[in-house]
Design an enzyme around this catalytic site. Structure first.
Site, PDB file in Angstrom:
ATOM      1  N   GLY A 255       0.835  -1.201   0.000  1.00 60.49           N
ATOM      2  CA  GLY A 255       0.000   0.000   0.000  1.00 60.49           C
ATOM      3  C   GLY A 255       0.866   1.244   0.000  1.00 60.49           C
ATOM      4  O   GLY A 255       0.506   2.264   0.583  1.00 60.49           O
TER       5      GLY A 255
ATOM      6  N   ARG B  42       0.351   5.658  -1.770  1.00 61.97           N
ATOM      7  CA  ARG B  42      -0.323   6.886  -1.331  1.00 61.97           C
ATOM      8  C   ARG B  42      -0.471   6.875   0.184  1.00 61.97           C
ATOM      9  O   ARG B  42      -0.224   5.872   0.856  1.00 61.97           O
ATOM     10  CB  ARG B  42      -1.695   7.023  -1.999  1.00 61.97           C
ATOM     11  CG  ARG B  42      -2.684   5.925  -1.652  1.00 61.97           C
ATOM     12  CD  ARG B  42      -4.026   6.194  -2.290  1.00 61.97           C
ATOM     13  NE  ARG B  42      -5.007   5.159  -1.968  1.00 61.97           N
ATOM     14  CZ  ARG B  42      -6.298   5.259  -2.239  1.00 61.97           C
ATOM     15  NH1 ARG B  42      -6.765   6.329  -2.839  1.00 61.97           N
ATOM     16  NH2 ARG B  42      -7.127   4.276  -1.915  1.00 61.97           N
TER      17      ARG B  42
ATOM     18  N   ASP C 132      -1.562  -7.881  -4.909  1.00 61.71           N
ATOM     19  CA  ASP C 132      -2.747  -7.994  -4.067  1.00 61.71           C
ATOM     20  C   ASP C 132      -2.340  -8.799  -2.833  1.00 61.71           C
ATOM     21  O   ASP C 132      -2.113 -10.009  -2.921  1.00 61.71           O
ATOM     22  CB  ASP C 132      -3.858  -8.707  -4.837  1.00 61.71           C
ATOM     23  CG  ASP C 132      -5.113  -8.941  -4.003  1.00 61.71           C
ATOM     24  OD1 ASP C 132      -5.124  -8.597  -2.803  1.00 61.71           O
ATOM     25  OD2 ASP C 132      -6.094  -9.486  -4.555  1.00 61.71           O
ATOM     26  N   VAL C 133      -2.245  -8.134  -1.687  1.00 59.42           N
ATOM     27  CA  VAL C 133      -1.714  -8.805  -0.493  1.00 59.42           C
ATOM     28  C   VAL C 133      -2.646  -9.881   0.037  1.00 59.42           C
ATOM     29  O   VAL C 133      -2.234 -10.708   0.856  1.00 59.42           O
ATOM     30  CB  VAL C 133      -1.394  -7.792   0.632  1.00 59.42           C
ATOM     31  CG1 VAL C 133      -0.307  -6.829   0.194  1.00 59.42           C
ATOM     32  CG2 VAL C 133      -2.650  -7.044   1.082  1.00 59.42           C
TER      33      VAL C 133
ATOM     34  N   ASN D 172       1.414  -2.142   5.256  1.00 64.88           N
ATOM     35  CA  ASN D 172       0.591  -0.944   5.372  1.00 64.88           C
ATOM     36  C   ASN D 172      -0.718  -1.039   4.605  1.00 64.88           C
ATOM     37  O   ASN D 172      -1.665  -0.315   4.911  1.00 64.88           O
ATOM     38  CB  ASN D 172       1.397   0.265   4.867  1.00 64.88           C
ATOM     39  CG  ASN D 172       0.539   1.500   4.704  1.00 64.88           C
ATOM     40  OD1 ASN D 172       0.175   2.158   5.675  1.00 64.88           O
ATOM     41  ND2 ASN D 172       0.197   1.833   3.466  1.00 64.88           N
TER      42      ASN D 172
ATOM     43  N   SER E 145      -4.160   0.218  14.067  1.00 65.75           N
ATOM     44  CA  SER E 145      -4.991   1.410  14.230  1.00 65.75           C
ATOM     45  C   SER E 145      -5.476   1.475  15.670  1.00 65.75           C
ATOM     46  O   SER E 145      -5.621   0.443  16.331  1.00 65.75           O
ATOM     47  CB  SER E 145      -6.196   1.347  13.287  1.00 65.75           C
ATOM     48  OG  SER E 145      -7.157   2.330  13.615  1.00 65.75           O
TER      49      SER E 145
ATOM     50  N   TYR F  52     -13.549  -3.234  10.310  1.00 66.09           N
ATOM     51  CA  TYR F  52     -12.238  -2.581  10.263  1.00 66.09           C
ATOM     52  C   TYR F  52     -11.545  -2.730  11.616  1.00 66.09           C
ATOM     53  O   TYR F  52     -10.369  -3.106  11.697  1.00 66.09           O
ATOM     54  CB  TYR F  52     -12.391  -1.104   9.917  1.00 66.09           C
ATOM     55  CG  TYR F  52     -11.088  -0.341   9.881  1.00 66.09           C
ATOM     56  CD1 TYR F  52     -10.267  -0.381   8.754  1.00 66.09           C
ATOM     57  CD2 TYR F  52     -10.667   0.422  10.971  1.00 66.09           C
ATOM     58  CE1 TYR F  52      -9.071   0.315   8.711  1.00 66.09           C
ATOM     59  CE2 TYR F  52      -9.482   1.116  10.931  1.00 66.09           C
ATOM     60  CZ  TYR F  52      -8.689   1.066   9.795  1.00 66.09           C
ATOM     61  OH  TYR F  52      -7.497   1.755   9.774  1.00 66.09           O
TER      62      TYR F  52
ATOM     63  N   ALA G 119     -12.092  -4.966  13.915  1.00 65.73           N
ATOM     64  CA  ALA G 119     -11.746  -6.372  14.133  1.00 65.73           C
ATOM     65  C   ALA G 119     -10.475  -6.746  13.382  1.00 65.73           C
ATOM     66  O   ALA G 119      -9.612  -7.464  13.908  1.00 65.73           O
ATOM     67  CB  ALA G 119     -12.908  -7.266  13.699  1.00 65.73           C
TER      68      ALA G 119
ATOM     69  N   LYS H  10      -8.007  -4.810  12.514  1.00 69.35           N
ATOM     70  CA  LYS H  10      -6.830  -4.178  13.111  1.00 69.35           C
ATOM     71  C   LYS H  10      -6.521  -4.761  14.491  1.00 69.35           C
ATOM     72  O   LYS H  10      -5.361  -4.834  14.908  1.00 69.35           O
ATOM     73  CB  LYS H  10      -7.041  -2.660  13.204  1.00 69.35           C
ATOM     74  CG  LYS H  10      -7.101  -1.975  11.843  1.00 69.35           C
ATOM     75  CD  LYS H  10      -5.831  -2.200  11.033  1.00 69.35           C
ATOM     76  CE  LYS H  10      -5.839  -1.427   9.738  1.00 69.35           C
ATOM     77  NZ  LYS H  10      -4.580  -1.581   8.960  1.00 69.35           N
TER      78      LYS H  10
END
Length: 248
Positions: A11, A14, A61-62, A88, A140, A155, A157, A159
């Site tokens: 990632g 950007r 694509d991770v 990231n 996060s 999201y 969950a 992180k």
């Protein structure tokens, strides 16, 4: 003369990833900018090389194991080594849990959690063989206190999974002189967070004692410290970059 280190930043085209890529490059690290958007990755790499630094772009694509393996192979083919991995890449899906579809849940977990697993699994044998390496996972504050700040339940969950995974594999990798840590940023000014409503943004800022969002460069500074030799005795740590945000 010490060899130049090589880093993959997923990632990395950007936002926080690009800020990390630029700072690493400024410190003399050869950077592999990995992004699912190959065109955007190429533009980011070109920006870094135009400044006289070393960088290449890799479309990956991770959440796909074959794509991750190809990313590692391209890195080794170009630079002959891999010293740093920064996980990231991440996405967010907004909305209450009652409105989230199974496909949306799988997509968020696939990139944010499974992606970290696949990338770590792919690079650890290389780092173990060379008895050295640095891995940094971008988590996060939502992974610690829930999705009220950034994103929603899935999201948060994903992180939270990254945080638990980091603490566990740091113990596995420590005997091989590999440091594995995570960063836990609060609201950061990126393209992703620019999509939130102004009301939601102000509610979040109001919970941060510094009364503002982080700049990507501020998160990047912490990231580059944790993958440097200055942090050689730090592993299994979840470092908050949150402007003084108080935990519940």
């Amino acid at each position: 003369m010490p060899r130049k280190r090589v880093a993959i930043v997923t990632g990395g085209a950007r936002g926080i990833g690009l800020a990390i890529s630029k700072e690493l490059a400024d410190e003399g690290v050869k950077v592999v900018i990995s992004d699912i958007n190959g065109e955007r990755a190429n533009l980011a790499a070109a920006e870094i090389t135009a400044a006289g630094r070393a960088a290449i772009a890799v479309s990956a694509d991770v959440s796909d194991a074959n794509s991750v393996r190809s990313m590692i192979e391209q890195t080794i083919a170009e630079f002959g080594q891999l010293d740093i991995l920064i996980n990231n890449a991440g996405i967010v899906q907004t909305g209450p849990v009652t409105s989230i579809t199974e496909d949306e849940w799988e997509r968020v977990m696939g990139v944010n959690a499974k992606g970290v697993f696949l990338c770590c699994q792919a690079v650890l044998p290389l780092m173990m063989k060379q008895s050295n390496g640095k891995i940094l996972n971008i988590a996060s504050v939502a992974g610690k206190r829930g999705g009220g700040l950034l994103g929603n339940s899935c999201y948060a969950a994903s992180k939270g999974a990254v945080i638990a995974f980091t603490k566990t594999i740091a113990r596995e990798a420590a005997p091989y002189n590999i440091n594995i840590n995570a960063l836990s940023p609060a609201l950061t000014d990126t393209d992703m967070t620019s999509l939130m409503s102004e009301e939601n943004r102000q509610n979040i800022v109001g919970m941060i004692p510094l009364r503002r969002a982080a700049r990507p460069e501020e998160v990047a500074a912490a990231a580059c410290f944790l993958v440097s030799d200055r942090a050689s005795f730090i592993t299994g740590e979840i470092m908050d970059v949150d402007g003084g945000l108080m935990m519940d």
